[in-house]
Scaffold this motif. Sequence first.
Motif, mmCIF file in Angstrom:
data_model
loop_
_atom_site.group_PDB
_atom_site.id
_atom_site.type_symbol
_atom_site.label_atom_id
_atom_site.label_comp_id
_atom_site.label_asym_id
_atom_site.label_seq_id
_atom_site.Cartn_x
_atom_site.Cartn_y
_atom_site.Cartn_z
ATOM 1 N N TYR A 50 26.455 62.775 92.107
ATOM 2 C CA TYR A 50 27.067 63.946 91.481
ATOM 3 C C TYR A 50 27.593 63.612 90.080
ATOM 4 O O TYR A 50 27.426 64.407 89.142
ATOM 5 C CB TYR A 50 28.201 64.461 92.359
ATOM 6 N N ARG A 51 28.210 62.455 89.927
ATOM 7 C CA ARG A 51 28.744 62.067 88.614
ATOM 8 C C ARG A 51 27.628 61.903 87.587
ATOM 9 O O ARG A 51 27.818 62.163 86.396
ATOM 10 C CB ARG A 51 29.535 60.764 88.747
ATOM 11 N N ARG A 52 26.464 61.471 88.056
ATOM 12 C CA ARG A 52 25.339 61.272 87.142
ATOM 13 C C ARG A 52 24.567 62.551 86.865
ATOM 14 O O ARG A 52 24.061 62.751 85.756
ATOM 15 C CB ARG A 52 24.374 60.213 87.711
ATOM 16 N N ALA A 75 29.009 59.193 105.128
ATOM 17 C CA ALA A 75 30.238 59.950 104.905
ATOM 18 C C ALA A 75 30.136 60.640 103.555
ATOM 19 O O ALA A 75 29.291 60.305 102.735
ATOM 20 C CB ALA A 75 31.453 59.031 104.948
ATOM 21 N N VAL A 76 31.023 61.601 103.337
ATOM 22 C CA VAL A 76 31.051 62.283 102.056
ATOM 23 C C VAL A 76 32.503 62.517 101.669
ATOM 24 O O VAL A 76 33.356 62.764 102.522
ATOM 25 C CB VAL A 76 30.262 63.616 102.109
ATOM 26 N N GLY A 77 32.786 62.386 100.375
ATOM 27 C CA GLY A 77 34.142 62.608 99.886
ATOM 28 C C GLY A 77 34.599 61.518 98.935
ATOM 29 O O GLY A 77 34.433 60.331 99.216
ATOM 30 N N ALA A 78 35.147 61.928 97.792
ATOM 31 C CA ALA A 78 35.675 60.993 96.799
ATOM 32 C C ALA A 78 36.847 61.663 96.091
ATOM 33 O O ALA A 78 36.861 62.886 95.924
ATOM 34 C CB ALA A 78 34.593 60.599 95.799
ATOM 35 N N PRO A 79 37.834 60.875 95.648
ATOM 36 C CA PRO A 79 39.046 61.457 95.062
ATOM 37 C C PRO A 79 38.798 62.311 93.821
ATOM 38 O O PRO A 79 39.526 63.275 93.588
ATOM 39 C CB PRO A 79 39.898 60.226 94.712
ATOM 40 N N VAL A 81 36.050 64.089 93.095
ATOM 41 C CA VAL A 81 35.115 65.198 93.314
ATOM 42 C C VAL A 81 35.768 66.154 94.303
ATOM 43 O O VAL A 81 36.148 65.738 95.400
ATOM 44 C CB VAL A 81 33.764 64.702 93.862
ATOM 45 N N PRO A 82 35.949 67.419 93.933
ATOM 46 C CA PRO A 82 36.593 68.358 94.860
ATOM 47 C C PRO A 82 35.910 68.351 96.224
ATOM 48 O O PRO A 82 34.679 68.338 96.311
ATOM 49 C CB PRO A 82 36.439 69.711 94.158
ATOM 50 N N ASP A 83 36.721 68.356 97.276
ATOM 51 C CA ASP A 83 36.169 68.238 98.627
ATOM 52 C C ASP A 83 35.177 69.343 98.950
ATOM 53 O O ASP A 83 34.164 69.109 99.623
ATOM 54 C CB ASP A 83 37.307 68.243 99.662
ATOM 55 N N HIS A 84 35.461 70.569 98.495
ATOM 56 C CA HIS A 84 34.537 71.644 98.818
ATOM 57 C C HIS A 84 33.201 71.472 98.092
ATOM 58 O O HIS A 84 32.160 71.919 98.587
ATOM 59 C CB HIS A 84 35.159 73.012 98.494
ATOM 60 N N VAL A 85 33.231 70.797 96.940
ATOM 61 C CA VAL A 85 31.988 70.532 96.213
ATOM 62 C C VAL A 85 31.166 69.483 96.949
ATOM 63 O O VAL A 85 29.961 69.646 97.185
ATOM 64 C CB VAL A 85 32.282 70.075 94.768
#
Length: 358
Positions: A50-52, A75-79, A81-85
């Motif tokens: 997503y960042r790229r 797993a999915v989720g990073a500080p 990146v909004p969780d809903h995204v």
Amino acid sequence: MEEFRIAAIPGDGIGTEVVTAGIEVLEAVAGRDGGFRLSFDHFDWGSDYYRRHGEMMPKDGLDRIRGHDAILFGAVGAPDVPDHVSLWGLRLAICQSFDQYANVRPVRLLPGIVGPLRGVSSDDLDWVIVRENSEGEYAGQGGRSHRGLPEEVATEVAIFTRAGVTRIMRFAFGLARSRPRKRLTVVTKSNAQRHGMVMWDEIAAEVAAEFPDVAWDKMLVDAMTARMTLHPATLDTIVATNLHADILSDLAAALAGSLGIAPTANLDPERRFPSMFEPIHGSAMDIVGKGIANPVATFWSAALMLDHFGEAAAAARLMRAVERVTADPSCHPPDLGGTATTRMVTDAMLAAICGENV
């Protein structure tokens, strides 16, 4: 010899660590049993992607994995990146597009693990939670208006369809029928939610008539939390909405000792699309790179995958290896009160799988 193609999507955080361990163990089981082969295609989708690229997976991502026999997800989720995204951009995008409407979460006390409930044995806490996985509170319906103003409004609409509720009820009753106790508990909140939840109750009664050999009862979700903690032996198979089962399954995992051991199967029971198998624990960013993530949930999820493939003997061998490893306190990672590393637990699993008596 049959070959199964698996799409490996480690995702975020410790997902990379546990999926790597899971692939090692799956390859060892396939090598030991010898009746089938596994091949893995690796996809680097997630928050780094997503960042790229500004998206969690490429626009043709679903087409790339549609032809696989299963998906092994981390797993999915990073500080940042909004969780809903992150959730809607990857995990839910796969679940909903591939109509993986039955989320199955087995829960039991594994050998060597002591849960927080006093005097509870593995016979008392041996459940399967069936979560409706395609609609309900996570249907994605709703919206926001007047953003930033005092009169801002946000709606989250829970969608329940007769088709969706009926099929998950039939799945849950069928699963309950396949288990020794043949018992199902239907969880709703029909005293306060008088439309969708009342329809759940009505459809449950209709479907129950098709399964006269299955004993069933109903519980309100708040009362269910008390029953799970105070009277676990009265439960066996449980079915609930997307939101309610999401919450109850986390409670169940904690009662069984840790989120680190809890598996998930996101199933398309009609097998039109690949089903997805994943640990319940999430990305756990606080322990990324420390080498202490518990891979047991991924191993158990891998056993569910093998069972889905029809490789029951290999699935049973994998679960026997899991039980042998958890029975040894020296193989307990920090989430189980021990000091074992991910590598140590994985090596113990490999040794158990290759052992003569597993």
